[in-house]
Scaffold this active site. Sequence first.
Site, short mmCIF file in Angstrom:
data_model
loop_
_atom_site.label_atom_id
_atom_site.label_comp_id
_atom_site.label_asym_id
_atom_site.label_seq_id
_atom_site.Cartn_x
_atom_site.Cartn_y
_atom_site.Cartn_z
N ARG A 102 73.49 -27.73 39.18
CA ARG A 102 73.79 -26.46 39.00
C ARG A 102 73.22 -25.78 37.87
NH1 ARG A 102 80.31 -27.59 39.53
NH2 ARG A 102 80.14 -27.96 41.92
N LYS A 118 69.16 -36.54 42.55
CA LYS A 118 68.74 -35.35 41.98
C LYS A 118 67.37 -34.88 42.59
CE LYS A 118 68.52 -32.25 38.54
NZ LYS A 118 68.86 -30.93 38.61
P1 NAD Z 1 64.70 -28.25 27.26
O1 NAD Z 1 63.22 -28.27 26.86
O2 NAD Z 1 65.58 -26.95 26.79
O3 NAD Z 1 65.36 -29.30 25.89
C1 NAD Z 1 64.78 -30.75 25.78
C2 NAD Z 1 65.13 -30.98 24.18
O4 NAD Z 1 64.60 -32.24 23.92
C3 NAD Z 1 64.65 -29.99 23.21
O5 NAD Z 1 65.70 -29.43 22.46
C4 NAD Z 1 63.60 -30.93 22.59
O6 NAD Z 1 63.16 -30.47 21.14
C5 NAD Z 1 64.04 -32.32 22.59
N1 NAD Z 1 63.19 -33.26 22.83
C6 NAD Z 1 62.08 -33.52 23.09
N2 NAD Z 1 61.63 -34.61 22.63
C7 NAD Z 1 62.29 -35.03 21.92
C8 NAD Z 1 62.32 -36.45 21.17
N3 NAD Z 1 61.23 -37.17 21.25
N4 NAD Z 1 63.24 -36.73 20.59
C9 NAD Z 1 64.34 -35.97 20.22
N5 NAD Z 1 64.64 -34.75 21.19
C10 NAD Z 1 63.62 -34.50 21.61
O7 NAD Z 1 65.06 -28.70 28.48
P2 NAD Z 1 66.25 -28.47 29.41
O8 NAD Z 1 66.44 -27.43 30.14
O9 NAD Z 1 67.54 -28.87 28.24
O10 NAD Z 1 66.40 -29.73 30.29
C11 NAD Z 1 66.60 -31.13 30.10
C12 NAD Z 1 66.44 -32.07 31.11
O11 NAD Z 1 67.59 -31.75 31.99
C13 NAD Z 1 65.11 -32.00 31.81
O12 NAD Z 1 64.92 -33.18 32.49
C14 NAD Z 1 65.40 -30.89 33.03
O13 NAD Z 1 64.64 -31.27 34.20
C15 NAD Z 1 66.81 -31.31 33.35
N6 NAD Z 1 67.91 -30.25 33.79
C16 NAD Z 1 67.74 -28.75 33.41
C17 NAD Z 1 68.65 -28.02 33.85
C18 NAD Z 1 68.48 -26.41 33.43
O14 NAD Z 1 68.93 -25.67 34.25
N7 NAD Z 1 67.63 -26.00 32.37
C19 NAD Z 1 69.60 -28.06 34.89
C20 NAD Z 1 69.60 -29.63 35.19
C21 NAD Z 1 68.80 -30.56 34.66
#
Ligand code: NAD
Length: 312
Positions: free
Chosen positions: A136, A184
């Site tokens: 979602r 997924k």
């Molecule tokens: P995002 O880029 O907004 O968030 C990732 C976070 O991880 C950031 O805050 C970043 O600073 C942090 N980060 C990166 N490297 C790090 C490290 N070494 N140590 C600690 N923190 C670190 O991404 P998102 O949209 O939150 O997505 C996260 C995951 O969920 C991805 O794999 C994405 O494919 C998946 N996802 C996203 C959505 C969506 O709608 N955004 C929905 C389902 C799944």
Amino acid sequence: MRAAGTRRSGGSHKMTIGFIGLGRMGRPMASNLCRKGFHLIVNDVNPQAVRELEQLQAASAATVAEVAQRSEIIVTMLPNGAIVRDVVGGAGGIIDHAREGALILDMSTVDPETTDALGARAKAKGLAFVDAPVGRLASHADRGESLFMVGAEPKDFERVKPLLEAMGSTIYHCGGVGAGTRTKLVNNFLAVASCQFNAEALALSQRFGLDLARTLDVLYGTTAVNGQLKIAWPDKVLAGDVTPGFTIDLAHKDLTLILEAAHAAKVPMPMAAAAHEAFSTARARGFGGQDFSAMVDALCDLAGIEKPRVKR
Ligand code: NAD
């Protein structure tokens, strides 16, 4: 199926939950855990993201190792497989520093090899591992209405269920470790590729000079409809809001994972390959940081067509 179990909201939970990765998804997921009485210790490379959780009474730790040492369950919600491998399995990572019997709950979208390898390494160290990617939209995560697809041993599924119930509204136990990640990829092929179908359809409608609202009435009323067009797009690109949500960069990452997994499994996916290159084009033209519904803007920009917007 919604997992059976008692929803515990507002209570207090004695366990400490580590939460690493407080981005567009991790921030609301961790916030919902805090609001529902879980004690959190959080970490992110972005200090502003950590401060927002501290305002909800979460503790923080400067290193991943400290999060691991102080937690019974450690959640990761990180951008991609390389970062997950480093944070979970690298030097100074969770597997090296977790307490005996701790459980690692990776909720990021990664390749199946990463999940399988980390699961096996965790097991060899006496740690439990669960993959529970998230379905979602980000707006569902804000409201605690995400869907989770879980790969876990049955006893580990029971351990993570209270957390998942606090962060989402629908939980599917898909099989053993790795089944969540694989489900997924199947889901995201359709969720992401349908953005490209919608982009092409609406660009054609715009070029024809059709009334957009009426075209959408037709599409919503026939089998042409899909979840992106009906559920996601009206509040995003069609309303002129292209802030992510889910970025075109992350959607492109998922299509890459899907194609690699399909190649390894000898499953031809020509539509996925075409969608992948359409997303590559959008990124090359500077749309990578926008919401994935902006695929239609990228195509209209390329073709010199007015972007589709529905007046409210
Ligand atoms: P995002 O880029 O907004 O968030 C990732 C976070 O991880 C950031 O805050 C970043 O600073 C942090 N980060 C990166 N490297 C790090 C490290 N070494 N140590 C600690 N923190 C670190 O991404 P998102 O949209 O939150 O997505 C996260 C995951 O969920 C991805 O794999 C994405 O494919 C998946 N996802 C996203 C959505 C969506 O709608 N955004 C929905 C389902 C799944």
